[in-house]
Design an enzyme around this catalytic site. Structure first.
Site, mmCIF file in Angstrom:
data_model
loop_
_atom_site.group_PDB
_atom_site.id
_atom_site.type_symbol
_atom_site.label_atom_id
_atom_site.label_comp_id
_atom_site.label_asym_id
_atom_site.label_seq_id
_atom_site.Cartn_x
_atom_site.Cartn_y
_atom_site.Cartn_z
ATOM 1 N N TYR A 100 -12.391 -2.547 -3.201
ATOM 2 C CA TYR A 100 -12.908 -2.552 -1.827
ATOM 3 C C TYR A 100 -14.432 -2.538 -1.776
ATOM 4 C CZ TYR A 100 -8.283 -2.026 0.361
ATOM 5 O OH TYR A 100 -7.000 -2.239 0.820
ATOM 6 N N HIS A 159 -1.903 -5.472 1.343
ATOM 7 C CA HIS A 159 -3.176 -6.144 1.064
ATOM 8 C C HIS A 159 -2.882 -7.528 0.517
ATOM 9 C CE1 HIS A 159 -7.169 -7.012 -0.538
ATOM 10 N NE2 HIS A 159 -6.519 -7.514 -1.574
ATOM 11 N N LYS A 163 0.835 -1.201 0.000
ATOM 12 C CA LYS A 163 0.000 0.000 0.000
ATOM 13 C C LYS A 163 0.877 1.261 0.000
ATOM 14 C CE LYS A 163 -3.819 -2.318 2.451
ATOM 15 N NZ LYS A 163 -4.664 -2.293 3.678
ATOM 16 N N GLU A 173 -9.613 -10.092 -7.957
ATOM 17 C CA GLU A 173 -8.660 -8.998 -7.741
ATOM 18 C C GLU A 173 -7.505 -9.051 -8.747
ATOM 19 O OE1 GLU A 173 -7.619 -9.204 -3.596
ATOM 20 O OE2 GLU A 173 -9.627 -8.613 -2.947
ATOM 21 N N ASN A 177 -1.593 -0.247 7.377
ATOM 22 C CA ASN A 177 -1.144 -1.614 7.667
ATOM 23 C C ASN A 177 -0.383 -2.265 6.512
ATOM 24 O OD1 ASN A 177 -3.270 -2.167 6.008
ATOM 25 N ND2 ASN A 177 -4.538 -3.175 7.549
HETATM 26 P P1 DAT Z 1 -7.544 -6.860 5.413
HETATM 27 O O1 DAT Z 1 -6.734 -5.754 4.778
HETATM 28 O O2 DAT Z 1 -6.787 -7.498 6.538
HETATM 29 O O3 DAT Z 1 -8.095 -7.839 4.433
HETATM 30 P P2 DAT Z 1 -10.254 -5.791 5.579
HETATM 31 O O4 DAT Z 1 -10.470 -6.343 4.210
HETATM 32 O O5 DAT Z 1 -11.236 -6.142 6.628
HETATM 33 O O6 DAT Z 1 -8.792 -6.163 6.131
HETATM 34 O O7 DAT Z 1 -10.203 -4.198 5.506
HETATM 35 C C1 DAT Z 1 -9.540 -3.562 4.438
HETATM 36 C C2 DAT Z 1 -8.728 -2.418 4.994
HETATM 37 O O8 DAT Z 1 -9.596 -1.436 5.546
HETATM 38 C C3 DAT Z 1 -7.800 -2.809 6.133
HETATM 39 O O9 DAT Z 1 -6.563 -3.289 5.670
HETATM 40 C C4 DAT Z 1 -7.674 -1.541 6.907
HETATM 41 C C5 DAT Z 1 -9.026 -0.873 6.712
HETATM 42 N N1 DAT Z 1 -9.925 -1.140 7.823
HETATM 43 C C6 DAT Z 1 -10.546 -2.309 8.125
HETATM 44 N N2 DAT Z 1 -11.323 -2.214 9.192
HETATM 45 C C7 DAT Z 1 -11.201 -0.936 9.613
HETATM 46 C C8 DAT Z 1 -11.739 -0.184 10.691
HETATM 47 N N3 DAT Z 1 -12.589 -0.744 11.569
HETATM 48 N N4 DAT Z 1 -11.368 1.109 10.810
HETATM 49 C C9 DAT Z 1 -10.514 1.674 9.929
HETATM 50 N N5 DAT Z 1 -9.972 1.035 8.886
HETATM 51 C C10 DAT Z 1 -10.303 -0.245 8.725
HETATM 52 MG MG MG Z 2 -9.532 -7.674 2.979
#
Ligand code: DAT
Ligand code: MG
Length: 149
Positions: free
Chosen positions: A49, A115, A9, A126, A112
């Site tokens: 997303y 992805h 990212k 994707e 973080n």
């Molecule tokens: P991942 O990246 O581990 O697959 P995800 O698909 O649930 O996680 O979410 C996508 C991204 O969105 C994640 O990397 C960081 C952000 N994110 C997820 N949950 C969040 C939250 N509760 N508050 C803020 N950002 C969040």
């Molecule tokens: Mg995810």
């Protein structure tokens, strides 16, 4: 053999962690099939997303992923989706185990670093969003003899 989409990212690019992240995936034995640096536009971000549309963090997530270049990759290997997810660590870096990319290198949920597709079906979707056929390379890797049983 399973494939998965990985993004370093914008925070990972800015912090100079592209090599570190690639090193961890390569070191595990995963095979690099495609790699490019690119700017994610709003439309691609929304498609990527889509599952998070309507959530409180959705707009901020799109702002973040479009805020600077990312490095997009396709990695192949046995159970590549699960392997990459385990190398990444939990979504919230505070909960990510030491030894994982997020657990070693990140602190905040929104920053973080990486992805990785969360299922084989999502991986297919994707990969098609980020790469065209000719960008995905077919090649033999001699080391596979020592990685794949
Ligand atoms: P991942 O990246 O581990 O697959 P995800 O698909 O649930 O996680 O979410 C996508 C991204 O969105 C994640 O990397 C960081 C952000 N994110 C997820 N949950 C969040 C939250 N509760 N508050 C803020 N950002 C969040
Ligand atoms: Mg995810």
């Amino acid at each position: 053999m399973q494939r998965t989409l990985v993004l370093v990212k914008p925070d990972g690019v800015q912090r100079g962690l592209v090599g570190e992240i690639v090193r961890r995936l390569e070191g595990r034995g995963l095979k690099l099939m495609a790699l490019k640096m690119m700017q994610v536009n709003r439309d691609l971000a929304a498609r990527h997303y889509a599952e998070h549309q309507g959530k409180s963090f959705y707009d901020g997530l799109l702002d973040f992923i479009t805020s600077g270049p990312v490095v997009a990759m396709i990695w192949e290997g046995r159970e590549a989706v699960t392997v990459v997810r385990s190398l990444m660590g939990s979504t919230d870096p505070l909960k990510a185990a030491p030894g994982t990319i997020r657990g070693d290198l990140a602190l905040d949920l929104g920053m973080n670093l990486i992805h990785g597709s969360d299922s084989p079906a999502r991986a297919e979707t994707e990969m098609a969003l980020f790469f065209s056929g000719p960008e995905i390379h077919q090649y033999d890797r001699t080391a596979d003899r020592w990685i794949r049983e």
